[in-house]
Design an enzyme around this catalytic site. Structure first.
Site, PDB file in Angstrom:
ATOM      1  N   GLY A  57       0.837  -1.190   0.000  1.00  0.00           N
ATOM      2  CA  GLY A  57       0.000   0.000   0.000  1.00  0.00           C
ATOM      3  C   GLY A  57       0.870   1.237   0.000  1.00  0.00           C
ATOM      4  N   ASP A 176     -15.429  -2.886   9.978  1.00  0.00           N
ATOM      5  CA  ASP A 176     -15.027  -3.059   8.575  1.00  0.00           C
ATOM      6  C   ASP A 176     -14.992  -4.542   8.221  1.00  0.00           C
ATOM      7  OD1 ASP A 176     -14.287  -2.155   6.056  1.00  0.00           O
ATOM      8  OD2 ASP A 176     -12.146  -2.233   6.505  1.00  0.00           O
TER       9      ASP A 176
END
Length: 239
Positions: A57, A176
């Site tokens: 990322g 999440d």
């Protein structure tokens, strides 16, 4: 944490990698120390042998690695706080939340287990048990879209609800939970992961966040007295 599955391109974690995985020089020193009978070494200095990249990322990389102390295969998430990046502080905060939540839930079979963590000048790292691919990957690339039977769904949901129940009893909400944040091991058992967005219901933080998943997602303040852990469980059952 939003890790992609692409090969990292200049993510700027070389210094952190060296601190966690060890440079050739530090690994040589460790071998010399071991030969001399000194098995002690800093927890964050060359403890892990990097095997392959699992994902990358903007602020870091996740590796499959071997713990040189125990021989166990682990997943090591290296997060670098990039200077001048506006989101760096938020990522570090989420990272700290994930470490705290995993440590609180340690020992539950349906939640990924932490192995080691630490902060360095160049960022932070978190080592966890290596489980396997995500549930999303299995559904798409292993089962090729084939639907689970009702019995399979019941068995899977029982595991997820058990993990969610453990978090709820500790006053935590995942916030999440989705197939991308559930791992599948070699025995087809599920483990909840990626707890970076989790929060404590006792905090009472007036932060507007997204709860739930898919069509039932709703925005609520985490300090709203109407929001309880049952919202998280309902979101899991409907997603």
């Amino acid at each position: 944490m939003g890790w992609s599955t692409s090969t990292p391109q200049r993510v700027g974690v070389a210094a952190l990698d060296d601190a966690v995985m060890g440079t050739p020089a530090t690994r040589k020193n460790q071998r010399t120390a071991a030969t001399n009978g000194d098995s002690s070494s800093p927890a964050s200095s060359g403890r892990f042998q990097r095997l392959e990249v699992l994902g990358a990322g903007t602020f870091g990389v996740v590796y499959r690695a071997r713990d040189r102390r125990t021989g166990e295969i682990v997943a090591v998430k290296c997060l670098r706080a990039s200077d001048g990046a506006g989101d760096a502080e938020r990522y570090l905060s989420d990272f700290a939340s994930e470490v705290s939540a995993l440590e609180a839930c340690s020992g539950h079979p349906s939640i990924v287990q932490p192995r080691a963590s630490g902060q360095l000048d160049s960022g932070a790292f978190l080592a966890m048990e290596f489980v396997g691919p995500t549930l999303r990957h299995v559904m798409k690339h292993v089962r090729f879209g084939r639907r689970h039977t009702e019995l399979e769904v019941r068995l899977l949901m029982r595991q997820l609800l058990a993990g969610e129940r453990r978090m709820n009893r500790l006053g935590l909400m995942h916030r999440d939970l989705k197939p991308e944040n559930v791992l599948v091991d070699s025995h087809e058992s599920l483990k909840i992961c990626d707890l970076g967005l989790s929060c404590s219901m006792a905090d009472g933080r007036p932060t507007l966040t997204l709860l739930g998943h898919g069509d039932i997602a709703c925005q609520k303040s985490s300090s709203d007295p109407q929001i309880t852990t049952s919202v998280s469980t309902h979101g899991l059952s409907a997603s």
